[in-house]
Design an enzyme around this catalytic site. Structure first.
Site, PDB file in Angstrom:
ATOM      1  CB  CYS A   1      -1.329   0.541   1.577  1.00  0.00           C
ATOM      2  SG  CYS A   1      -1.955   1.278   1.211  1.00  0.00           S
ATOM      3  CB  VAL A   2       1.321   3.673  -2.571  1.00  0.00           C
ATOM      4  CG1 VAL A   2      -0.212   4.479  -2.628  1.00  0.00           C
ATOM      5  CG2 VAL A   2       2.089   5.164  -3.011  1.00  0.00           C
TER       6      VAL A   2
END
Lengths: 100, 119, 140, 119, 100, 140
Positions: B78-79
């Protein structure tokens, strides 16, 4: 529905919440530190033995072995599964509710 | 059957990443498909290529990477969770990629089961 | 290793977000909100459920200034707005429910008036039905 | 009085690092001395210089670093815990240094109080 | 001895263990998610009210405020401190036992 | 920012390691052992205490092969040896105690025979005295 419980019932409320919020006839898998709930002769054994009457309760064998728990100590009616059995439980139930 | 996997804790401190790995391996061995593992919260630390565990311990990061490459599993970090915790392209292990949370929703939508591992 | 492309066209699922942890002691309350919001972009049904210490997440009056931590509470307002928009828009097939378990709420001395957002209060048995009919459950 | 501090969790996921920081700041303001903060277990992630939180959130890593430099606090990251988790010289924030666990024992021996923050 | 409790008493055994393993007359600080234990009108209030009789129980104000808990809801006899007060508690007791 | 040099010459403290967590679900059991061992290098007194689920850390028969995780148990053997060496060496001023709380042990259906190492079993009240007289307490 398969319910997974990974916390020790001596320290956390995860198992209580799982039992309160699952329907009769559910599959419940005790895994990671949750496997301590499968042992007979403890202060939580009665709660789990009761849950066995209404549900299918499983315990993850590799997690038991790691913690030095023997199958002879299990509460009656709890079935031991390995990871392949865990996979089958996920496949054969229509979803997974994690009680982490 | 298709399984989507969500891993919410980092390596070593919690067992979640180990459990997820063993589950994914067993699922693939049984002929199921695991198209995507999504790493969220502290789970992003599983992608830190600088991790160098002791010789007598398992290498959690490398093990995920090998699995991704050998079994074609899409490992998504997840960025937003990664930025917050300092897991970015610079220190990203091979076999992982960074993307948005929509990739988790897609995994929930596009698989038969979503299985979550965390604390 | 390669990016996988899911076929999600026309897929409509019910995703339950099961919030069981208190805010601030851990970040789960905050980060799960981001995943709730993103599911709206895919027009999926969602149950946003507060159980156990999760009911504290939506307690009114949270003020994190002294801790210098990000206040989680405003995001719940956004979620409530998303829900209201979806309820009012007849062209939108997205059913969101914001649910609190009665037993968890009462054990903690709380009432629906204590919450920042409007909630459905369900008994354990009613909530068990909601969980059992979810396509995916994401805990937090 | 001299306080030694032990931080056992990383930034963001648990409040431990925030609590420790607020405690250290208050202790110094009251005229106490905080010669060393020791980062153990996931606490080593507090030293990850790649951490880039959102603009509306606190920057935990930078905040520790600033405190170390301004108030002359010795921030020590456990080498073994750091190696395992991939916190090494390459990604170590200014103001932190990596050393052995003996530095924790020394902090317990050489201060009046050891205060621990964790999960 | 100062005892610090940072876990919610609804979910974890930390407060129980602290009360079982501290001597009468101890100082106990409820902080982080532990502050929920300081509220009246809950299922754990009686336990904490009892602890107040034998010990000096404190709650960390900034953690209460963050969680939206008002001082009016506190169990009688619990004292609110800020971080400076936390520092004083550490300085004025001869050690700290963390119940994490 | 600069390295601090503590004056530790001749300092003798009693450090209590308070182990309250089960092994393998989290790593705390393993990493705290490293800090126990290092305190021996400084010849400090130590109470290695097992309370709550921490008592499971020293349960015999742990086999982590199927999990591919590092087995924590052998390290407790090393700690027991360190303690025995210190007990036998009259020139060494280092008193180590390995303590299990009776109530925690019994609640979990365990007896001293279940443990990998020889332990002192203390009541809660006795253990409270040990904690109260420690110079530093490190939880794990």
């Amino acid at each position: 529905m398969l319910h997974t419980v990974n916390k020790s019932p001596f320290e956390r409320g995860s198992l209580d919440s799982c039992l309160r919020l699952s329907k009769k006839g559910s599959a419940i898998l005790l895994m990671e530190d949750g496997v301590y709930g499968a042992m007979s002769g403890t202060t939580v054994s009665d709660i789990v033995a009761n849950a066995v009457k209404d549900n299918s309760v499983y315990v993850l064998g590799p997690d038991m072995k790691a913690r030095g728990l023997a199958e002879g100590q299990l509460i009656d009616g709890i079935k031991v599964v390995d990871y392949a059995g865990f996979v089958d439980l996920v496949a054969n139930n229509d979803g997974v509710t994690p009680w982490l | 059957m298709k399984f989507g996997i969500l891993v919410n804790e980092g390596p070593f401190t919690h067992q979640a990443s180990d459990s997820a790995y063993q589950f994914v391996k067993a699922a693939i061995e049984k002929g199921h498909e695991v198209p995507r593992v999504f790493f969220y919260y502290d789970g992003v630390y599983n992608a830190n290529k600088l991790s160098a565990p002791q010789a007598d311990d398992r290498n959690v990061v490398k093990r995920w990477s090998d699995l991704a490459i050998e079994k074609d599993v899409d490992l998504v970090v997840c960025v937003a969770a990664g930025l917050r915790r300092g897991i970015v392209e610079d220190n990203l292990m091979d076999g992982f990629r960074i993307s948005g949370l929509g990739q988790l929703t897609e995994a929930a939508m596009g698989t038969d089961r979503l299985v979550m591992f965390g604390d | 290793m390669a990016e996988y492309n899911f076929e999600t066209e026309g897929v409509k699922k019910t995703i339950t977000f099961l919030n069981r942890k208190a805010p601030y002691g851990t970040i789960y309350a905050l980060e799960v909100l981001e995943s709730v919001l993103i599911s709206a972009a895919f027009e999926q049904h969602a149950n946003i459920v507060f159980v156990d210490d999760g009911v504290f997440q939506i307690k009114k009056g949270q003020d994190t200034a002294d801790l210098e931590m990000k206040n989680f509470l405003p995001t719940y307002g956004i979620i409530e707005m998303e829900k209201e928009d979806a309820d009012e828009d007849e062209d939108m097939d997205m059913n969101w429910r914001i649910i609190v378990e009665k037993e968890s709420m009462e054990a903690r001395g709380l009432t629906p008036d204590d919450f920042k957002v409007t909630v459905e209060v369900l008994s354990s048995a009613e909530l068990a039905d909601v969980l059992a009919t979810s396509d995916a459950v994401i805990g937090g």
